[in-house]
Design a protein around this motif. Sequence first.
Motif, mmCIF file in Angstrom:
data_model
loop_
_atom_site.group_PDB
_atom_site.id
_atom_site.type_symbol
_atom_site.label_atom_id
_atom_site.label_comp_id
_atom_site.label_asym_id
_atom_site.label_seq_id
_atom_site.Cartn_x
_atom_site.Cartn_y
_atom_site.Cartn_z
ATOM 1 N N GLN A 15 -18.980 7.539 1.935
ATOM 2 C CA GLN A 15 -20.088 6.393 1.504
ATOM 3 C C GLN A 15 -19.647 4.836 1.816
ATOM 4 N N GLU A 16 -18.337 4.872 2.582
ATOM 5 C CA GLU A 16 -17.920 3.637 2.930
ATOM 6 C C GLU A 16 -17.647 2.643 1.861
ATOM 7 N N VAL A 17 -17.009 3.181 0.735
ATOM 8 C CA VAL A 17 -16.756 2.146 -0.379
ATOM 9 C C VAL A 17 -15.690 1.361 -0.130
ATOM 10 N N ASP A 18 -15.885 -0.032 -0.045
ATOM 11 C CA ASP A 18 -14.898 -1.166 0.335
ATOM 12 C C ASP A 18 -14.206 -1.536 -0.989
ATOM 13 N N SER A 19 -13.121 -0.978 -1.137
ATOM 14 C CA SER A 19 -12.309 -1.337 -2.334
ATOM 15 C C SER A 19 -10.919 -0.590 -2.312
ATOM 16 N N GLU A 20 -10.001 -1.463 -2.765
ATOM 17 C CA GLU A 20 -8.599 -0.790 -2.505
ATOM 18 C C GLU A 20 -8.603 0.184 -3.904
ATOM 19 N N ILE A 21 -8.075 1.453 -3.388
ATOM 20 C CA ILE A 21 -8.039 2.559 -4.071
ATOM 21 C C ILE A 21 -6.446 2.823 -4.153
ATOM 22 N N VAL A 22 -5.761 3.213 -5.426
ATOM 23 C CA VAL A 22 -4.910 3.818 -5.414
ATOM 24 C C VAL A 22 -4.619 5.189 -5.892
ATOM 25 N N VAL A 23 -4.054 5.998 -4.842
ATOM 26 C CA VAL A 23 -3.985 7.479 -4.998
ATOM 27 C C VAL A 23 -2.663 7.858 -5.391
ATOM 28 N N GLU A 24 -2.544 8.752 -6.446
ATOM 29 C CA GLU A 24 -0.990 9.346 -6.569
ATOM 30 C C GLU A 24 -1.241 11.142 -6.362
ATOM 31 N N LYS A 25 -0.233 11.507 -5.482
ATOM 32 C CA LYS A 25 -0.256 12.826 -5.288
ATOM 33 C C LYS A 25 1.323 13.266 -5.219
ATOM 34 N N ALA A 26 1.809 14.204 -5.758
ATOM 35 C CA ALA A 26 3.177 14.759 -5.340
ATOM 36 C C ALA A 26 4.136 13.761 -5.744
ATOM 37 N N GLU A 27 3.841 12.833 -6.943
ATOM 38 C CA GLU A 27 4.905 11.927 -7.529
ATOM 39 C C GLU A 27 4.947 10.700 -6.093
ATOM 40 N N SER A 28 4.052 10.734 -5.263
ATOM 41 C CA SER A 28 3.932 9.574 -4.538
ATOM 42 C C SER A 28 2.721 8.860 -4.772
ATOM 43 N N GLU A 29 2.597 7.432 -4.247
ATOM 44 C CA GLU A 29 1.464 6.551 -4.498
ATOM 45 C C GLU A 29 1.129 6.024 -3.318
ATOM 46 N N ILE A 30 -0.081 5.654 -2.894
ATOM 47 C CA ILE A 30 -0.658 4.930 -1.785
ATOM 48 C C ILE A 30 -1.798 4.244 -2.343
ATOM 49 N N SER A 31 -1.843 3.158 -1.510
ATOM 50 C CA SER A 31 -3.147 2.287 -1.762
ATOM 51 C C SER A 31 -4.048 2.185 -0.474
ATOM 52 N N VAL A 32 -5.109 2.552 -0.580
ATOM 53 C CA VAL A 32 -5.828 2.836 0.846
ATOM 54 C C VAL A 32 -7.306 2.074 0.380
ATOM 55 N N ASN A 33 -8.175 1.830 1.435
ATOM 56 C CA ASN A 33 -9.517 1.300 1.441
ATOM 57 C C ASN A 33 -10.457 2.395 2.316
#
Length: 331
Positions: free
Chosen positions: A205-223
């Motif tokens: 849906q091409e959501v244009d926003s910075e999103i923080v995702v946490e998986k397996a005790e790691s964290e990443i910020s993506v758009n």
Amino acid sequence: MNTKQDKVIIFPKWKDALEEESLQALKEKRYEDALKKLDELIDHEIYSHEIFAGKIICLMELGETDEAEALCRHLVSLEDEYFFEYLHIYVTLLFQMSEYEQLIEIIDDVFSRKTVPEPMNSQLEQLAEMSTKLLQDKMDEEANDHINELSKAVKQGDPLRQWRIIVQSSNLKPTPYLRYLKQLLKDDRIHPVVKTAIMEWLAEQEVDSEIVVEKAESEISVNPADLKSVEDHPVTKQIKVLLREVEQENPTLYQLLEKLLYRYLYVRYPFMPGEGELIAVSHAIKIMGAKYLQLEGLYHTYKKQAGELDVDTYMEEITQNEKSYFSIIEE
């Protein structure tokens, strides 16, 4: 009516009488009788736009909407002198059926190809505008229902149901619920496969926003607007290039490797392997594929090719991701 000559003499009267009877039945809302008479005319290859329009009305009134739509679609495709009359009936039927998306596509196509006369032009524009609003309202309501169901599934700790709801929502706009979805993406109680489904939804849906995702005790910020799906991601394509020789030598094995790769990356997404990991990942997948298919010769060959690379770590992660993937998704 035993001879061809008799038929020629009597037929016009029969035709006129049947047309008059069908019209009268329509006026009196005796739709079954009218349809029977109209079909009889059509069976004798007596065609007119009044006959077809009458049949469509009968079908609509009798609830035979699929047959009415099919007839409308056929008549519109003829693009004859009655094109706009048939089109008006068709879009009216679609509007009544709440088929707003299809209606909008048809009107857009007509405007792109034809000069639409007035008052039809204004009528179609108004119908398209109304349909656009109603379609958005319908999708918003549907999205709201899906989010409510998702919230229930989260509270019940049901990841399979969560995943299914999100996948079913892929064509809906998630923006009004972005705050809640962001919370789920940071919640360590949410299954990684469910988080992947959320991210693919946001990306699609091409959501244009910075999103923080946490998986397996790691964290990443993506758009999400900048993300590709798992299958179309550059990392997936690069690893497939490294596996290309297998595709040529053993297509069956390659098909398995593709599946292993997809499942592995799907559970990780959007945490994709870095550039320096791709070769090791490709070797690990080849070794595992050969092992699964009990190809002893290839297994030892691939182990030897891996050399000093730390493939064991990736093989363990691939195995774990396989289990995680199949705990939610059936193939």
